[in-house]
Structure formats: C-alpha cells, structure tokens
Design a protein around this motif. Structure first.
Motif, PDB file in Angstrom:
ATOM      1  N   MET A 278      -4.056  33.704 -36.931  1.00 41.14           N
ATOM      2  CA  MET A 278      -4.356  32.424 -36.279  1.00 41.14           C
ATOM      3  C   MET A 278      -5.789  31.986 -36.564  1.00 41.14           C
ATOM      4  N   SER A 279      -6.522  32.806 -37.318  1.00 45.22           N
ATOM      5  CA  SER A 279      -7.907  32.517 -37.684  1.00 45.22           C
ATOM      6  C   SER A 279      -8.009  32.372 -39.200  1.00 45.22           C
ATOM      7  N   ASN A 280      -9.179  32.028 -39.673  1.00 49.40           N
ATOM      8  CA  ASN A 280      -9.402  31.889 -41.109  1.00 49.40           C
ATOM      9  C   ASN A 280      -9.761  33.255 -41.696  1.00 49.40           C
TER      10      ASN A 280
ATOM     11  N   VAL B  74       1.389  43.992 -36.798  1.00 46.08           N
ATOM     12  CA  VAL B  74       2.058  42.798 -36.276  1.00 46.08           C
ATOM     13  C   VAL B  74       2.203  42.941 -34.770  1.00 46.08           C
ATOM     14  N   THR B  75       1.862  41.876 -34.067  1.00 42.87           N
ATOM     15  CA  THR B  75       2.048  41.796 -32.618  1.00 42.87           C
ATOM     16  C   THR B  75       3.060  40.686 -32.341  1.00 42.87           C
TER      17      THR B  75
ATOM     18  N   GLU C 136       4.917  35.585 -33.297  1.00 49.78           N
ATOM     19  CA  GLU C 136       4.534  36.745 -34.105  1.00 49.78           C
ATOM     20  C   GLU C 136       3.187  36.484 -34.741  1.00 49.78           C
ATOM     21  N   ASN C 137       2.326  37.479 -34.675  1.00 48.30           N
ATOM     22  CA  ASN C 137       0.965  37.352 -35.152  1.00 48.30           C
ATOM     23  C   ASN C 137       0.582  38.643 -35.879  1.00 48.30           C
ATOM     24  N   THR C 138      -0.078  38.534 -37.028  1.00 51.80           N
ATOM     25  CA  THR C 138      -0.564  39.711 -37.740  1.00 51.80           C
ATOM     26  C   THR C 138      -2.050  39.857 -37.488  1.00 51.80           C
ATOM     27  N   ASN C 139      -2.461  41.057 -37.112  1.00 54.74           N
ATOM     28  CA  ASN C 139      -3.857  41.377 -36.807  1.00 54.74           C
ATOM     29  C   ASN C 139      -4.442  42.214 -37.942  1.00 54.74           C
TER      30      ASN C 139
END
Length: 67
Positions: free
Chosen positions: A28-30, A46-47, A57-60
């Motif tokens: 969600m960031s650059n 992945v969260t 779904e978001n990858t950290n």
C-alpha cells in the motif's frame, strides 16, 4: 522530494556512525522506492484482513540498507 529527504537521512545516520537501517513497508506504500535506492529486500509476508466488505490482502516487506 523523497530522494532528497532520503539523502539527508543517510547523511545524518552516517554522521552518527550507524552501520545499517531496516525499513518495514507494504504494497500500500511506494515500496519500489526502496528497490531502486540500494535497499535489499530480506523477506516478505502476506497479511489478510477480514473486513466487513470482504478480505483485504496486503504484502509486507522488510528491507535492509547498509551505510
């Protein structure tokens, strides 16, 4: 602006004798900024958030930068 701020931070950290930094970011960031500025991606995970409107779904990522 981001590159200028980054260069100021790196200069300050070198003055303090720091040897490396770590950055935690996500999709969600650059995060591409870190990929293109000498950071090494150490790991990713992945969260999945269960929201009332559905799943998000978001990858950290964790990055390292050696000074």
């Amino acid at each position: 602006m981001g590159k200028k701020l980054f260069n100021e931070l790196i200069s300050y950290l070198r003055d303090t004798k720091a040897t490396k930094i770590y950055v935690y970011t996500d999709t969600m960031s650059n995060y591409g900024f870190y990929d293109h500025n000498g950071f090494v991606r150490l790991d990713e995970a992945v969260t999945v958030f269960n929201l009332p409107i559905g799943k998000l779904e978001n990858t950290n990522f964790i990055y390292e930068y050696k000074l």
